[in-house]
Write a protein that holds these residues in place. Sequence first.
Motif, short mmCIF file in Angstrom:
data_model
loop_
_atom_site.label_atom_id
_atom_site.label_comp_id
_atom_site.label_asym_id
_atom_site.label_seq_id
_atom_site.Cartn_x
_atom_site.Cartn_y
_atom_site.Cartn_z
N GLU A 271 0.83 -1.20 0.00
CA GLU A 271 0.00 0.00 0.00
C GLU A 271 0.87 1.25 0.00
O GLU A 271 0.62 2.20 -0.75
N ALA A 272 1.92 1.26 0.81
CA ALA A 272 2.83 2.42 0.86
C ALA A 272 3.53 2.60 -0.49
O ALA A 272 3.66 3.73 -0.98
N PHE A 273 3.97 1.52 -1.08
CA PHE A 273 4.62 1.60 -2.39
C PHE A 273 3.67 2.16 -3.43
O PHE A 273 4.02 3.06 -4.20
N ASP A 274 2.44 1.61 -3.49
CA ASP A 274 1.47 2.06 -4.48
C ASP A 274 1.14 3.54 -4.28
O ASP A 274 0.98 4.28 -5.26
N GLU B 80 1.76 6.39 -7.09
CA GLU B 80 0.69 7.25 -7.59
C GLU B 80 1.03 8.72 -7.39
O GLU B 80 0.73 9.54 -8.24
N ALA B 81 1.66 9.05 -6.28
CA ALA B 81 2.03 10.44 -5.99
C ALA B 81 3.14 10.90 -6.95
O ALA B 81 3.22 12.10 -7.27
N GLY B 82 3.97 10.00 -7.40
CA GLY B 82 5.07 10.35 -8.28
C GLY B 82 4.67 10.53 -9.73
O GLY B 82 5.44 10.99 -10.54
N ARG B 83 3.45 10.22 -10.08
CA ARG B 83 3.00 10.34 -11.47
C ARG B 83 2.63 11.71 -11.85
O ARG B 83 2.26 12.60 -11.33
#
Length: 123
Positions: free
Chosen positions: A113-116, A120-123
């Motif tokens: 969940e943290a990775f996802d 998503e924030a990096g997109r």
Amino acid sequence: MDTEDEFLIGPPHRELLDQVLDKWSLSVLNELCERPCRFNELRRAIPQVTQKSLTATLRRLERNGVIEREVVSTRPVAVRYRITPLGKTLRPPIDVLLMWASENMPAVARAREAFDTREEAGR
């Protein structure tokens, strides 16, 4: 080979582990640890597997000496699969891996969940 200080997985090890620990092999071994089974019994016990995948899995496991194929003299002729003594030695390490997975699934779920979220924030 591995020593106390290092753990190396060479190509022969990787090939064997890939063949005996893949998705369908684990399901087949789980069934055969309980009792010998005919092909169609395995198909019913593992409904998601295709006939082609089950055939390939059984052949790989037989080639590695983990299961054996027995032709039964019936009409029509039947084939029964059973786990070998070598195959039975896989049960304890697989049980340890499954226990690890069960105990650590909450931590793995949090990490995913943290990775996802970061992705998503990096997109």
